[in-house]
Enzyme design. Structure first.
Site, PDB file in Angstrom:
ATOM      1  N   HIS A 123      16.833  17.899  15.963  1.00 53.16           N
ATOM      2  CA  HIS A 123      16.903  17.379  17.333  1.00 53.16           C
ATOM      3  C   HIS A 123      18.298  16.843  17.636  1.00 53.16           C
ATOM      4  O   HIS A 123      18.874  17.120  18.696  1.00 53.16           O
ATOM      5  CB  HIS A 123      15.852  16.281  17.508  1.00 53.16           C
ATOM      6  CG  HIS A 123      15.980  15.512  18.787  1.00 53.16           C
ATOM      7  ND1 HIS A 123      15.287  15.849  19.936  1.00 53.16           N
ATOM      8  CD2 HIS A 123      16.726  14.418  19.102  1.00 53.16           C
ATOM      9  CE1 HIS A 123      15.608  15.005  20.903  1.00 53.16           C
ATOM     10  NE2 HIS A 123      16.471  14.122  20.421  1.00 53.16           N
ATOM     11  N   GLU A 124      18.867  16.088  16.688  1.00 50.86           N
ATOM     12  CA  GLU A 124      20.192  15.507  16.919  1.00 50.86           C
ATOM     13  C   GLU A 124      21.274  16.578  16.946  1.00 50.86           C
ATOM     14  O   GLU A 124      22.195  16.534  17.777  1.00 50.86           O
ATOM     15  CB  GLU A 124      20.492  14.455  15.845  1.00 50.86           C
ATOM     16  CG  GLU A 124      19.529  13.275  15.831  1.00 50.86           C
ATOM     17  CD  GLU A 124      19.458  12.541  17.167  1.00 50.86           C
ATOM     18  OE1 GLU A 124      20.477  12.519  17.899  1.00 50.86           O
ATOM     19  OE2 GLU A 124      18.392  12.004  17.487  1.00 50.86           O
ATOM     20  N   HIS A 127      21.507  18.284  20.278  1.00 51.26           N
ATOM     21  CA  HIS A 127      22.310  17.614  21.306  1.00 51.26           C
ATOM     22  C   HIS A 127      23.747  18.145  21.280  1.00 51.26           C
ATOM     23  O   HIS A 127      24.366  18.344  22.326  1.00 51.26           O
ATOM     24  CB  HIS A 127      22.327  16.103  21.065  1.00 51.26           C
ATOM     25  CG  HIS A 127      21.113  15.385  21.562  1.00 51.26           C
ATOM     26  ND1 HIS A 127      20.672  15.457  22.873  1.00 51.26           N
ATOM     27  CD2 HIS A 127      20.247  14.551  20.925  1.00 51.26           C
ATOM     28  CE1 HIS A 127      19.598  14.701  23.020  1.00 51.26           C
ATOM     29  NE2 HIS A 127      19.303  14.153  21.858  1.00 51.26           N
ATOM     30  N   GLU A 184      16.950  14.985  26.429  1.00 52.87           N
ATOM     31  CA  GLU A 184      16.086  14.749  25.281  1.00 52.87           C
ATOM     32  C   GLU A 184      15.044  15.859  25.137  1.00 52.87           C
ATOM     33  O   GLU A 184      14.777  16.350  24.035  1.00 52.87           O
ATOM     34  CB  GLU A 184      15.396  13.389  25.404  1.00 52.87           C
ATOM     35  CG  GLU A 184      16.303  12.196  25.212  1.00 52.87           C
ATOM     36  CD  GLU A 184      16.809  12.066  23.793  1.00 52.87           C
ATOM     37  OE1 GLU A 184      16.168  12.617  22.873  1.00 52.87           O
ATOM     38  OE2 GLU A 184      17.850  11.427  23.592  1.00 52.87           O
TER      39      GLU A 184
END
Length: 263
Positions: A123-124, A127, A184
């Protein structure tokens, strides 16, 4: 007025772009600009936070990160990313442009296996993949500069240097400046696909967010008051994206991608 400014800047600086999911973005900074800011941010964070001396934890997170980075497009995965575990009870992690990943040791108590850790780190990294830091800082810069940004975009070539100076500490890049709910959700989707392509079980993301929900029970503000989707919304969106992720996961396993990262 801000939308007009953004359009003027886009036209003059070719700052209009699309995220990997096709969402329109305004990006004012180059990849090199963002890499420098990310590296500066990471150096400052390492000075401010206590770096863990637990080599086993660091090797564990590095192993998982390496599997994920191997699935990135060449522009993002052409070098090994620096991974640091911080000795802190925080349940948190982040990734920055320039190939930097930070994981707080508190996360490893909530993310209980390699697949759950991969869900967070994926997920990070997503980004960074979607250039959310660039987008976030660009939006802030447009808000700060107002019409002067349009004037410079139309008549001068010096927008980027004043903008970089106005940012102040590089630690703001996507770390202290929060991402929006839209970003997000996009990172959730891209991170789910990334972990599946690397051979991590995407279904672990659902268990992870249940763990997160239990760990933060009574502490998370209502969704409308938060930049993050609520746990319920996040789970619904992950479930909707799961069939595609499972297909990617089965394909990865058939290709022999079987991560075996152990703490």
């Amino acid at each position: 007025m801000r939308s007009i400014v953004a359009l003027l800047v886009c036209g003059a600086l070719l700052g209009c772009a699309q995220s990997p999911t096709g969402r329109s973005q305004v990006l004012l900074f180059s990849e090199n600009d963002m890499a420098r800011l990310g590296e500066s941010s990471f150096a400052q964070i390492k000075e401010q936070e206590k770096v863990s001396g637990n080599r086993a934890d660091t090797a564990y997170v590095q192993c998982i990160s390496n599997q994920l980075v191997a699935e990135l497009p060449p522009v993002f995965g052409q070098h090994q990313w620096e991974v640091v575990v911080f000795d802190s009870p925080q349940i948190n992690a982040f990734a920055l442009p320039g190939g930097k990943i930070g994981v707080y040791s508190g996360l490893l108590k909530v993310a209980r296996d390699q697949d759950q850790v991969a869900a967070v780190v994926g997920h990070e990294i997503a980004h960074v993949l979607a250039r959310h830091s660039n987008e976030r800082v660009s939006r802030t810069q447009l808000s700060n500069l107002g019409l002067s940004a349009a004037d410079m975009a139309l008549g001068q070539s010096g927008l980027r240097e004043p903008a970089m100076a106005a940012l102040g500490l590089g630690v703001q890049v996507g770390y202290l400046l929060p991402y929006g709910r839209e970003q997000e959700s996009e990172a959730d989707r891209l991170g789910l696909e990334l972990m599946a392509r690397a051979g991590f079980d995407p279904q672990a993301s659902i268990a992870l967010w249940r763990n997160m929900s239990a760990a933060s029970s009574g502490q998370q503000p209502p969704e409308l008051l938060s930049t993050h989707p609520s746990h319920g919304t996040r789970t619904q969106e992950l479930n909707a994206a799961m069939p595609n992720a499972l297909a990617l996961y089965q394909q990865a396993r058939a290709q022999g991608k079987t991560p075996a990262c152990r703490r």
